[in-house]
Motif scaffolding. Structure first.
Motif, short mmCIF file in Angstrom:
data_model
loop_
_atom_site.label_atom_id
_atom_site.label_comp_id
_atom_site.label_asym_id
_atom_site.label_seq_id
_atom_site.Cartn_x
_atom_site.Cartn_y
_atom_site.Cartn_z
N PRO A 29 75.22 21.29 43.00
CA PRO A 29 73.63 20.49 43.39
C PRO A 29 73.01 19.28 44.01
N GLN A 30 72.32 19.06 44.36
CA GLN A 30 72.04 17.77 44.35
C GLN A 30 71.70 16.57 43.94
N ALA A 31 72.50 15.23 43.48
CA ALA A 31 72.02 14.35 42.22
C ALA A 31 72.85 14.94 40.89
N GLY A 99 77.50 22.91 48.48
CA GLY A 99 76.09 23.63 47.36
C GLY A 99 76.14 25.28 46.80
N SER A 100 77.32 25.50 47.81
CA SER A 100 76.51 27.27 47.78
C SER A 100 78.24 27.51 48.09
N HIS A 145 60.21 18.03 43.35
CA HIS A 145 60.24 18.47 42.49
C HIS A 145 60.40 20.03 42.62
N ASP A 146 59.41 20.56 42.94
CA ASP A 146 59.32 22.19 43.75
C ASP A 146 60.76 22.92 44.85
N ILE A 151 66.85 24.67 43.29
CA ILE A 151 67.98 24.58 43.60
C ILE A 151 68.48 24.96 41.95
N TYR A 152 67.89 23.63 40.72
CA TYR A 152 69.10 24.24 39.83
C TYR A 152 68.82 25.51 38.82
#
Length: 201
Positions: A29-31, A99-100, A145-146, A151-152
């Motif tokens: 995932p991002q970051a 990411g997938s 944030h949302d 994602i997480y």
């Protein structure tokens, strides 16, 4: 006379001639620390004599900014670029940005039949990821944030579908430790060929 392969590499003097190319897919995932790990791994492998290409999805996308047609287009270029590098005289290609499970599957399909593929899944806590995203002004929607929270929340299931060979939590493992673990998986894959996953257990 020296023996040469069809691609022009000296089979007697090249220390990697007996080792199949390794395609390392760094997904997460991002970051979550994908780019940091991929860069450190690439540098580590080069220091050990590997010929490495580091292909990063974000760098591919930057080529078309600010008029990027779509992220899907960037993914297609990313996948094709990875496949082309995998068919040169390199010994390792590190592809970072997926990411997938679907994106990872498409990258795996780019590997030559003689290559070994090592899939690495990175993760971290949402709190750490959000802090990283907030501190990076170059990020877009992943600073929200949302969006990042969604994602997480979905990542554990996505990672399970991906069936990675190496899972690295960057909130626990240092970059050095992460690179060491991926190198060990590459070495095991090259020794074991098609059966290496089963032996890793």
């Amino acid at each position: 006379m020296p023996e040469y392969r069809a691609d022009g590499v000296d089979a007697l003097t090249d220390p990697h001639v007996a080792s199949p190319l390794a395609l390392v897919i760094v997904a997460g995932p991002q970051a979550s620390g994908k780019s940091t790990l991929a860069a450190a791994l690439s540098a580590d492998l080069r220091q050990r004599g590997e010929r490495v290409a580091l292909v990063e999805l974000d760098r591919i996308a930057e080529m078309a900014q600010p008029t990027l047609p779509s992220w899907e287009a960037a993914h297609r270029v990313f996948e094709v670029t990875t496949g082309l590098w995998a068919r040169t005289e390199l010994t390792c290609v590190v592809a970072e940005g997926s990411g997938s499970e679907d994106e990872v599957s498409r990258l795996r399909s780019q590997a030559p039949s003689s290559a070994v593929v090592v899939t690495v899944a990175t993760t971290t806590t949402f709190e750490i990821a959000f802090a990283r995203a907030q501190s990076d002004p170059s990020r877009g929607i992943s600073r929200e944030h949302d969006f990042l929270s969604r994602i997480y929340r979905s990542w554990p299931e996505e990672s399970l579908c991906m069936n990675p060979d190496v899972a690295i939590d960057t909130s626990i493992h240092s970059t050095v430790e992460g690179s060491r673990r991926v190198r060990a998986a590459i070495e095991e894959a090259r020794r074991g060929g098609a059966d290496w996953r089963r032996r890793l257990g």
